[in-house]
Structures are given as structure tokens and as C-alpha cells.
Design a protein around this motif. Structure first.
Motif, PDB file in Angstrom:
ATOM      1  N   ALA A  64       0.844  -1.201   0.000  1.00  0.00           N
ATOM      2  CA  ALA A  64       0.000   0.000   0.000  1.00  0.00           C
ATOM      3  C   ALA A  64       0.876   1.247   0.000  1.00  0.00           C
ATOM      4  CB  ALA A  64      -0.914  -0.014   1.226  1.00  0.00           C
ATOM      5  N   GLY A  65       0.548   2.170  -0.901  1.00  0.00           N
ATOM      6  CA  GLY A  65       1.326   3.389  -1.026  1.00  0.00           C
ATOM      7  C   GLY A  65       2.480   3.286  -2.009  1.00  0.00           C
ATOM      8  N   ARG A  66       2.836   2.060  -2.402  1.00  0.00           N
ATOM      9  CA  ARG A  66       3.933   1.864  -3.373  1.00  0.00           C
ATOM     10  C   ARG A  66       3.425   1.315  -4.703  1.00  0.00           C
ATOM     11  NH1 ARG A  66       7.699  -1.863  -2.510  1.00  0.00           N
ATOM     12  NH2 ARG A  66       6.409  -3.199  -1.177  1.00  0.00           N
ATOM     13  N   PHE A  67       2.402   0.476  -4.646  1.00  0.00           N
ATOM     14  CA  PHE A  67       1.852  -0.140  -5.860  1.00  0.00           C
ATOM     15  C   PHE A  67       0.504   0.488  -6.193  1.00  0.00           C
ATOM     16  CE2 PHE A  67       3.976  -4.622  -5.527  1.00  0.00           C
ATOM     17  CZ  PHE A  67       5.212  -4.017  -5.376  1.00  0.00           C
ATOM     18  N   ALA A  68       0.176   0.484  -7.487  1.00  0.00           N
ATOM     19  CA  ALA A  68      -1.124   0.989  -7.929  1.00  0.00           C
ATOM     20  C   ALA A  68      -1.683   0.063  -8.991  1.00  0.00           C
ATOM     21  CB  ALA A  68      -1.003   2.403  -8.471  1.00  0.00           C
ATOM     22  N   ILE A  69      -2.889  -0.422  -8.756  1.00  0.00           N
ATOM     23  CA  ILE A  69      -3.564  -1.282  -9.718  1.00  0.00           C
ATOM     24  C   ILE A  69      -4.563  -0.437 -10.495  1.00  0.00           C
ATOM     25  CG2 ILE A  69      -5.373  -1.994  -8.094  1.00  0.00           C
ATOM     26  CD1 ILE A  69      -5.288  -4.789  -9.406  1.00  0.00           C
ATOM     27  N   SER A  70      -4.691  -0.710 -11.781  1.00  0.00           N
ATOM     28  CA  SER A  70      -5.660  -0.006 -12.613  1.00  0.00           C
ATOM     29  C   SER A  70      -6.130  -0.965 -13.702  1.00  0.00           C
ATOM     30  CB  SER A  70      -5.043   1.251 -13.230  1.00  0.00           C
ATOM     31  OG  SER A  70      -3.924   0.921 -14.043  1.00  0.00           O
ATOM     32  N   ARG A  71      -7.167  -0.579 -14.421  1.00  0.00           N
ATOM     33  CA  ARG A  71      -7.685  -1.440 -15.479  1.00  0.00           C
ATOM     34  C   ARG A  71      -8.280  -0.611 -16.594  1.00  0.00           C
ATOM     35  NH1 ARG A  71     -12.166  -5.169 -12.948  1.00  0.00           N
ATOM     36  NH2 ARG A  71     -12.685  -5.600 -15.143  1.00  0.00           N
ATOM     37  N   ASP A  72      -8.322  -1.227 -17.762  1.00  0.00           N
ATOM     38  CA  ASP A  72      -8.962  -0.645 -18.935  1.00  0.00           C
ATOM     39  C   ASP A  72     -10.004  -1.652 -19.389  1.00  0.00           C
ATOM     40  OD1 ASP A  72      -9.742   0.254 -21.422  1.00  0.00           O
ATOM     41  OD2 ASP A  72      -7.738   0.860 -22.034  1.00  0.00           O
ATOM     42  N   ASN A  73     -11.258  -1.373 -19.090  1.00  0.00           N
ATOM     43  CA  ASN A  73     -12.319  -2.324 -19.407  1.00  0.00           C
ATOM     44  C   ASN A  73     -12.527  -2.481 -20.916  1.00  0.00           C
ATOM     45  OD1 ASN A  73     -12.828  -2.866 -16.691  1.00  0.00           O
ATOM     46  ND2 ASN A  73     -14.298  -1.171 -16.534  1.00  0.00           N
ATOM     47  N   THR A  74     -12.166  -1.482 -21.692  1.00  0.00           N
ATOM     48  CA  THR A  74     -12.325  -1.582 -23.141  1.00  0.00           C
ATOM     49  C   THR A  74     -11.293  -2.535 -23.748  1.00  0.00           C
ATOM     50  OG1 THR A  74     -10.850   0.271 -23.643  1.00  0.00           O
ATOM     51  CG2 THR A  74     -13.164   0.777 -23.218  1.00  0.00           C
ATOM     52  N   ARG A  75     -10.208  -2.736 -23.026  1.00  0.00           N
ATOM     53  CA  ARG A  75      -9.139  -3.624 -23.510  1.00  0.00           C
ATOM     54  C   ARG A  75      -9.024  -4.899 -22.686  1.00  0.00           C
ATOM     55  NH1 ARG A  75      -5.552  -0.585 -26.812  1.00  0.00           N
ATOM     56  NH2 ARG A  75      -5.986   1.642 -26.746  1.00  0.00           N
ATOM     57  N   ASN A  76      -9.918  -5.087 -21.707  1.00  0.00           N
ATOM     58  CA  ASN A  76      -9.859  -6.267 -20.821  1.00  0.00           C
ATOM     59  C   ASN A  76      -8.452  -6.431 -20.250  1.00  0.00           C
ATOM     60  OD1 ASN A  76     -12.576  -6.934 -21.276  1.00  0.00           O
ATOM     61  ND2 ASN A  76     -12.055  -8.166 -23.074  1.00  0.00           N
ATOM     62  N   THR A  77      -7.910  -5.338 -19.790  1.00  0.00           N
ATOM     63  CA  THR A  77      -6.529  -5.311 -19.326  1.00  0.00           C
ATOM     64  C   THR A  77      -6.442  -4.744 -17.915  1.00  0.00           C
ATOM     65  OG1 THR A  77      -5.722  -5.014 -21.593  1.00  0.00           O
ATOM     66  CG2 THR A  77      -4.215  -4.416 -19.819  1.00  0.00           C
ATOM     67  N   VAL A  78      -5.569  -5.339 -17.132  1.00  0.00           N
ATOM     68  CA  VAL A  78      -5.282  -4.849 -15.794  1.00  0.00           C
ATOM     69  C   VAL A  78      -3.790  -4.550 -15.706  1.00  0.00           C
ATOM     70  CG1 VAL A  78      -4.950  -7.157 -14.811  1.00  0.00           C
ATOM     71  CG2 VAL A  78      -5.599  -5.254 -13.318  1.00  0.00           C
ATOM     72  N   TYR A  79      -3.467  -3.512 -14.951  1.00  0.00           N
ATOM     73  CA  TYR A  79      -2.083  -3.073 -14.816  1.00  0.00           C
ATOM     74  C   TYR A  79      -1.678  -3.071 -13.342  1.00  0.00           C
ATOM     75  CZ  TYR A  79      -3.314  -1.137 -19.394  1.00  0.00           C
ATOM     76  OH  TYR A  79      -3.760  -0.975 -20.682  1.00  0.00           O
ATOM     77  N   LEU A  80      -0.382  -3.160 -13.119  1.00  0.00           N
ATOM     78  CA  LEU A  80       0.146  -2.985 -11.769  1.00  0.00           C
ATOM     79  C   LEU A  80       1.407  -2.139 -11.872  1.00  0.00           C
ATOM     80  CD1 LEU A  80      -0.271  -3.768  -8.775  1.00  0.00           C
ATOM     81  CD2 LEU A  80       1.426  -5.582  -9.130  1.00  0.00           C
ATOM     82  N   GLN A  81       1.328  -0.920 -11.365  1.00  0.00           N
ATOM     83  CA  GLN A  81       2.483  -0.045 -11.310  1.00  0.00           C
ATOM     84  C   GLN A  81       3.162  -0.250  -9.960  1.00  0.00           C
ATOM     85  OE1 GLN A  81       3.874   2.020 -13.620  1.00  0.00           O
ATOM     86  NE2 GLN A  81       5.504   2.391 -12.112  1.00  0.00           N
ATOM     87  N   MET A  82       4.409  -0.646  -9.993  1.00  0.00           N
ATOM     88  CA  MET A  82       5.138  -0.959  -8.774  1.00  0.00           C
ATOM     89  C   MET A  82       6.282   0.038  -8.609  1.00  0.00           C
ATOM     90  SD  MET A  82       5.257  -5.121  -9.068  1.00  0.00           S
ATOM     91  CE  MET A  82       6.251  -5.097 -10.551  1.00  0.00           C
ATOM     92  N   ASN A  83       6.206   0.829  -7.560  1.00  0.00           N
ATOM     93  CA  ASN A  83       7.219   1.841  -7.281  1.00  0.00           C
ATOM     94  C   ASN A  83       7.963   1.501  -5.999  1.00  0.00           C
ATOM     95  OD1 ASN A  83       6.264   3.374  -9.523  1.00  0.00           O
ATOM     96  ND2 ASN A  83       4.697   4.308  -8.219  1.00  0.00           N
ATOM     97  N   SER A  84       9.129   2.115  -5.845  1.00  0.00           N
ATOM     98  CA  SER A  84       9.944   1.908  -4.637  1.00  0.00           C
ATOM     99  C   SER A  84      10.069   0.429  -4.313  1.00  0.00           C
ATOM    100  CB  SER A  84       9.324   2.663  -3.453  1.00  0.00           C
ATOM    101  OG  SER A  84       9.219   4.040  -3.718  1.00  0.00           O
ATOM    102  N   LEU A  85      10.445  -0.350  -5.303  1.00  0.00           N
ATOM    103  CA  LEU A  85      10.522  -1.798  -5.134  1.00  0.00           C
ATOM    104  C   LEU A  85      11.563  -2.190  -4.099  1.00  0.00           C
ATOM    105  CD1 LEU A  85      10.037  -2.787  -8.844  1.00  0.00           C
ATOM    106  CD2 LEU A  85       8.670  -3.671  -6.943  1.00  0.00           C
TER     107      LEU A  85
END
Length: 122
Positions: A64-85
Motif C-alpha cells: 500500500a502506497g507503493r503499488f497501484a492497480i488499474s484497469r482498462d475495461n475496453t481492452r480487458n486489461t489490468v495493470y500494476l504499477q510498482m514503485n519503490s521496489l
């Protein structure tokens, strides 16, 4: 059938960022909740982040606070942005989704990707 294919894994140094993507394809009417799980070496698989179709998200405390999940429903895609690994983020990351195959499919079915390896060195 439905396939989930992850991409974006790799090796990075601690403190850097990495972005993962997962595309769902196949016999899809709609995609419900999506999530990222991970399995560190020698440990059990754990949920990292979840996101509802409407965008509501949730995270395990360790990211929490380092990763961000998002999605694009038009592309059936989910993303995970991982910071400060961190080295403890090293794991195979798996995409997870509940997929509905038709308008009368009320139950949906769970699918998993094959995983992508993220290695964080100190």
C-alpha cells in the motif's frame, strides 16, 4: 476459452519501478473483478491488489502506497504499477480475473495467467 497473459516482469534494483500488464482474451462477455497475486520463492501465493470493474481497489499492507492497480475495461486489461521496489517484492506475479462468457452467465469463471517473474536486487 479465456487466456490471461502477463507482461512486464524483469530484474530491477531496489528503489526502482516496474509496470506489469495482463490482457484477457478469448470468449469474453465481460470481465469482473481482477487482481494481482504473487508467490515469493519458497512461499505461498498471496494477493497483492484487487480492483473491481468500477475501479474500487484494495492492497495488501506491504505494498500500500507503493503499488497501484488499474484497469482498462475496453481492452480487458489490468495493470500494476510498482514503485519503490524492495527485495522482498521478488516473486512470480500472477494475473487473476473473473470472466463472464455471455449475458446469461451469472456465475462467471476464475482464470489465472501463467505468471511473470519480478526480481528486485539490493
Amino acid at each position: 476459452q479465456v487466456q490471461l497473459v502477463e507482461s512486464g516482469g524483469g530484474a530491477v534494483q531496489a528503489g526502482r519501478s516496474l509496470s506489469l500488464s495482463c490482457v484477457a482474451s478469448g470468449s469474453i462477455y465481460s470481465v469482473g473483478p481482477m487482481a494481482w497475486y504473487r508467490q515469493p520463492p519458497g512461499k505461498e501465493r498471496e494477493v497483492v491488489a484487487t480492483i473491481a470493474r468500477a475501479g474500487n481497489d484494495d492492497y495488501v499492507d506491504s505494498v500500500a502506497g507503493r503499488f497501484a492497480i488499474s484497469r482498462d475495461n475496453t481492452r480487458n486489461t489490468v495493470y500494476l504499477q510498482m514503485n519503490s521496489l524492495k527485495p522482498e517484492d521478488t516473486a512470480v506475479y500472477y494475473c487473476h480475473a473473473k470472466v463472464y462468457s455471455s449475458w446469461f452467465d451469472n456465475d462467471g469463471k476464475i482464470y489465472w495467467g501463467k505468471g511473470t517473474l519480478v526480481t528486485v536486487s539490493s
